[in-house]
Design a protein around this motif. Sequence first.
Motif, mmCIF file in Angstrom:
data_model
loop_
_atom_site.group_PDB
_atom_site.id
_atom_site.type_symbol
_atom_site.label_atom_id
_atom_site.label_comp_id
_atom_site.label_asym_id
_atom_site.label_seq_id
_atom_site.Cartn_x
_atom_site.Cartn_y
_atom_site.Cartn_z
ATOM 1 N N GLU A 1 0.822 -1.212 0.000
ATOM 2 C CA GLU A 1 0.000 0.000 0.000
ATOM 3 C C GLU A 1 0.858 1.265 0.000
ATOM 4 O OE1 GLU A 1 -2.405 -0.596 3.440
ATOM 5 O OE2 GLU A 1 -3.869 -1.885 2.407
ATOM 6 N N ALA A 2 2.021 1.209 0.678
ATOM 7 C CA ALA A 2 2.895 2.385 0.756
ATOM 8 C C ALA A 2 3.668 2.598 -0.543
ATOM 9 C CB ALA A 2 3.857 2.230 1.924
ATOM 10 N N GLY A 3 4.083 1.505 -1.195
ATOM 11 C CA GLY A 3 4.807 1.589 -2.451
ATOM 12 C C GLY A 3 6.314 1.592 -2.276
ATOM 13 N N GLU A 4 7.013 1.217 -3.346
ATOM 14 C CA GLU A 4 8.468 1.177 -3.308
ATOM 15 C C GLU A 4 9.035 2.563 -3.036
ATOM 16 O OE1 GLU A 4 10.129 -0.633 -6.772
ATOM 17 O OE2 GLU A 4 9.119 -2.565 -6.464
ATOM 18 N N GLY A 5 10.069 2.595 -2.187
ATOM 19 C CA GLY A 5 10.720 3.849 -1.834
ATOM 20 C C GLY A 5 10.142 4.511 -0.602
ATOM 21 N N ALA A 6 8.974 4.084 -0.182
ATOM 22 C CA ALA A 6 8.342 4.689 1.003
ATOM 23 C C ALA A 6 9.057 4.250 2.270
ATOM 24 C CB ALA A 6 6.877 4.292 1.065
ATOM 25 N N GLN A 7 8.979 5.084 3.302
ATOM 26 C CA GLN A 7 9.447 4.730 4.642
ATOM 27 C C GLN A 7 8.238 4.668 5.551
ATOM 28 O OE1 GLN A 7 12.762 6.923 6.201
ATOM 29 N NE2 GLN A 7 14.079 6.481 4.463
ATOM 30 N N ILE A 8 8.047 3.513 6.183
ATOM 31 C CA ILE A 8 6.835 3.305 6.987
ATOM 32 C C ILE A 8 7.172 2.618 8.307
ATOM 33 C CG2 ILE A 8 5.220 3.195 5.049
ATOM 34 C CD1 ILE A 8 5.415 0.168 5.110
ATOM 35 N N GLU A 9 6.334 2.885 9.295
ATOM 36 C CA GLU A 9 6.446 2.210 10.586
ATOM 37 C C GLU A 9 5.750 0.848 10.478
ATOM 38 O OE1 GLU A 9 7.871 3.033 13.474
ATOM 39 O OE2 GLU A 9 8.697 4.955 12.764
ATOM 40 N N LEU A 10 6.460 -0.198 10.861
ATOM 41 C CA LEU A 10 5.908 -1.544 10.805
ATOM 42 C C LEU A 10 6.186 -2.282 12.109
ATOM 43 C CD1 LEU A 10 7.082 -2.657 7.223
ATOM 44 C CD2 LEU A 10 4.749 -2.067 7.903
ATOM 45 N N ALA A 11 5.323 -3.224 12.410
ATOM 46 C CA ALA A 11 5.540 -4.140 13.528
ATOM 47 C C ALA A 11 5.778 -5.516 12.906
ATOM 48 C CB ALA A 11 4.345 -4.149 14.465
ATOM 49 N N ILE A 12 7.049 -5.875 12.734
ATOM 50 C CA ILE A 12 7.419 -7.084 12.010
ATOM 51 C C ILE A 12 7.288 -8.322 12.899
ATOM 52 C CG2 ILE A 12 9.316 -8.327 10.881
ATOM 53 C CD1 ILE A 12 8.417 -6.131 9.134
ATOM 54 N N SER B 1 1.722 -14.773 15.284
ATOM 55 C CA SER B 1 1.143 -16.083 15.592
ATOM 56 C C SER B 1 0.832 -16.275 17.067
ATOM 57 C CB SER B 1 2.097 -17.192 15.130
ATOM 58 O OG SER B 1 2.331 -17.102 13.748
ATOM 59 N N ASN B 2 1.115 -15.250 17.857
ATOM 60 C CA ASN B 2 0.801 -15.267 19.294
ATOM 61 C C ASN B 2 1.534 -16.362 20.054
ATOM 62 O OD1 ASN B 2 -1.081 -13.088 19.060
ATOM 63 N ND2 ASN B 2 -2.587 -14.531 18.244
ATOM 64 N N LEU B 3 2.745 -16.699 19.619
ATOM 65 C CA LEU B 3 3.564 -17.620 20.400
ATOM 66 C C LEU B 3 4.023 -16.916 21.670
ATOM 67 C CD1 LEU B 3 5.907 -19.345 17.786
ATOM 68 C CD2 LEU B 3 3.884 -20.286 18.886
ATOM 69 N N ALA B 4 4.007 -17.637 22.768
ATOM 70 C CA ALA B 4 4.394 -17.057 24.043
ATOM 71 C C ALA B 4 5.838 -16.555 23.990
ATOM 72 C CB ALA B 4 4.244 -18.090 25.153
ATOM 73 N N GLY B 5 6.056 -15.368 24.541
ATOM 74 C CA GLY B 5 7.404 -14.827 24.627
ATOM 75 C C GLY B 5 7.862 -14.038 23.424
ATOM 76 N N HIS B 6 6.999 -13.881 22.425
ATOM 77 C CA HIS B 6 7.382 -13.159 21.214
ATOM 78 C C HIS B 6 6.581 -11.879 21.077
ATOM 79 C CE1 HIS B 6 9.985 -16.257 19.485
ATOM 80 N NE2 HIS B 6 9.154 -17.114 20.029
ATOM 81 N N VAL B 7 7.259 -10.826 20.685
ATOM 82 C CA VAL B 7 6.612 -9.547 20.400
ATOM 83 C C VAL B 7 7.125 -9.050 19.057
ATOM 84 C CG1 VAL B 7 6.282 -8.918 22.817
ATOM 85 C CG2 VAL B 7 8.396 -8.268 21.652
ATOM 86 N N PRO B 8 6.335 -8.293 18.317
ATOM 87 C CA PRO B 8 6.803 -7.762 17.038
ATOM 88 C C PRO B 8 7.988 -6.811 17.229
ATOM 89 C CG PRO B 8 4.413 -7.585 17.234
ATOM 90 C CD PRO B 8 4.928 -7.944 18.585
ATOM 91 N N VAL B 9 8.801 -6.690 16.217
ATOM 92 C CA VAL B 9 9.861 -5.687 16.179
ATOM 93 C C VAL B 9 9.276 -4.444 15.528
ATOM 94 C CG1 VAL B 9 12.062 -5.056 15.136
ATOM 95 C CG2 VAL B 9 11.776 -7.313 16.163
ATOM 96 N N LYS B 10 9.094 -3.407 16.326
ATOM 97 C CA LYS B 10 8.505 -2.163 15.822
ATOM 98 C C LYS B 10 9.611 -1.193 15.445
ATOM 99 C CE LYS B 10 4.312 -2.676 18.610
ATOM 100 N NZ LYS B 10 3.418 -2.086 19.650
ATOM 101 N N ALA B 11 9.629 -0.818 14.182
ATOM 102 C CA ALA B 11 10.683 0.060 13.686
ATOM 103 C C ALA B 11 10.250 0.683 12.376
ATOM 104 C CB ALA B 11 11.981 -0.721 13.504
ATOM 105 N N GLU B 12 11.085 1.592 11.884
ATOM 106 C CA GLU B 12 10.833 2.201 10.582
ATOM 107 C C GLU B 12 11.606 1.430 9.524
ATOM 108 O OE1 GLU B 12 10.912 6.608 8.407
ATOM 109 O OE2 GLU B 12 11.508 6.381 10.513
ATOM 110 N N PHE B 13 10.942 1.182 8.397
ATOM 111 C CA PHE B 13 11.557 0.431 7.304
ATOM 112 C C PHE B 13 11.353 1.162 5.992
ATOM 113 C CE2 PHE B 13 10.729 -2.707 10.557
ATOM 114 C CZ PHE B 13 11.820 -3.567 10.501
ATOM 115 N N GLU B 14 12.336 1.046 5.117
ATOM 116 C CA GLU B 14 12.200 1.515 3.741
ATOM 117 C C GLU B 14 11.755 0.342 2.881
ATOM 118 O OE1 GLU B 14 14.894 3.107 -0.027
ATOM 119 O OE2 GLU B 14 15.806 2.927 1.974
ATOM 120 N N VAL B 15 10.792 0.585 2.005
ATOM 121 C CA VAL B 15 10.325 -0.457 1.098
ATOM 122 C C VAL B 15 11.271 -0.493 -0.100
ATOM 123 C CG1 VAL B 15 8.423 -1.326 -0.298
ATOM 124 C CG2 VAL B 15 7.933 -0.084 1.840
ATOM 125 N N LEU B 16 12.117 -1.516 -0.144
ATOM 126 C CA LEU B 16 13.103 -1.616 -1.221
ATOM 127 C C LEU B 16 12.494 -2.130 -2.510
ATOM 128 C CD1 LEU B 16 16.157 -3.204 0.655
ATOM 129 C CD2 LEU B 16 15.763 -0.785 0.110
#
Length: 507
Positions: A349-360, A364-379
């Motif tokens: 949705e953001a498109g190539e070249g965009a910089q967006i905040e994502l929670a990677i 799957s809701n496995l115990a002990g895991h949380v998303p990595v929240k950071a800014e990413f460039e869409v390559l």
Amino acid sequence: MKTKRIAIAGFQHETNCFGVTKAGLPEFEMADSWPGMLRGEKVLLETEGMNLPVAGFAAAAQAAGIEVVPILWCSAEPSAHVTDHAFETICGMLFNGIRDAGHIDGVYLDLHGAMVTESLADGEGELLRLIRELVGPGTPVVASLDLHANISAQMVEYTDYLSVFRTYPHLDMAETGARCVPVLQQLLAGETLYKVFQPVPYLIPLHAQHTGSAPFDEIYQLPVRFERQEILAEIALGFTAADFPDTGPSCLAYSATAQKAAAAAEEIVNLFMSREADLDCSMLSLEETVSTCRERREKPVVLADVQDNAGAGGTSDTTGLLAALIEGGVKSVLMGLFHDPECAMQAHEAGEGAQIELAIGAKSNLAGHVPVKAEFEVLALGDGTCRYTGEMYGGGVATLGKTAALRLVGHEADIDLVVTSIRNQCLDRAHFTHIGLNPTRYSVICVKSTTHFRADFGPIAGDIFAVSSLGDFLCDLKKIPYTRITRRLPNTAIVNRNSPRAGPRFL
């Protein structure tokens, strides 16, 4: 002489009894690492030339003047249990296809050997029992199995011959299917094969099953030697995420005499026992991994996130290794494949070249895991059509769904990663190159795979390490909450890589 007609079919699933999501009928119908469900002539047309057992059998049978009657072929990405509905529906299609095929002289099945359903611990054993009931005791039934098969006495009882992959990574899948053809010809000619089945008494974690390393580089020489003695020997190493009494390694031997078969099986098991201490079950901790990444090498270091392997029923979205590399400020890193449809869609949705905040990851809701929240460039963005180029799956096409290549920004660490909408084990460089990323240009390559990656990434690696990051496919067998296994854990410690490594049944 009248041409022999052989019904051929495939029904593949490797079941992680500790997995999160089950395999229903839609999972067998869809394309993922392999084609979607195939019926009739499409079984031949859409697998021809591929490194698949069914393709190998069909080509060898046709070359031998045998008429193959294709019924059905399907597989689902490894996961938790196969639903009863899927098992019963697919079995029904298979049985009806055989009934409708007219006269047949034999049956070949392309199976995995580690299928567990909601109601059946031994999915293939029940399938083979029903096949035998359908075709009768006088019709030869042969099947090929994965190296990770958990072979049961019932599977052996209801077949005349089982062939098993001899390589991990599985480079000989088509060859294993083809190996059934001369045996089938012997059986059709009325020859008798005595069979001996013998379990190996200890479990082996999958990351220690690489057949290019000790002790399996020696163990898998035995079938080749036995062939010169007119003995067919087959060895399975087992799938440790299945929790039922037949989980574990085993061997089969077939010969014109029971004595020769028994002697071969005994020799194989004795070699397993004498080489047990040579198993390399080591994994690096996350702290050790970060330290290892700082060492200078001429070629990339390959880190295997062995416990988050989609090809073993893992979720392929755990974030422990990613978070550790970010915190450690590791440079020039390539990672994949993250199964994260939500982030893939946001990137599209953001498109190539965009910089967006994502929670990677960690969806799957496995115990002990949380998303990595950071800014990413869409390559780069892709539709997920990935043509394999490596030796194992070369010529096949992976279906990944909406896919995105992303670059972490705003951190000391320098990390590119690939997210997909369909789970897929990262075992081929094409998983990166198809979306414009060249693995050889990175210092560190992280793959969510247990061993299959070695076939294509091994040649470009300066070194390879298994990493102990928590996931849904545990390789530290002491941590698996088994309730039904009958075999012991191996007598070798799971230690740092740099530390010292720690009766026949006739049917």
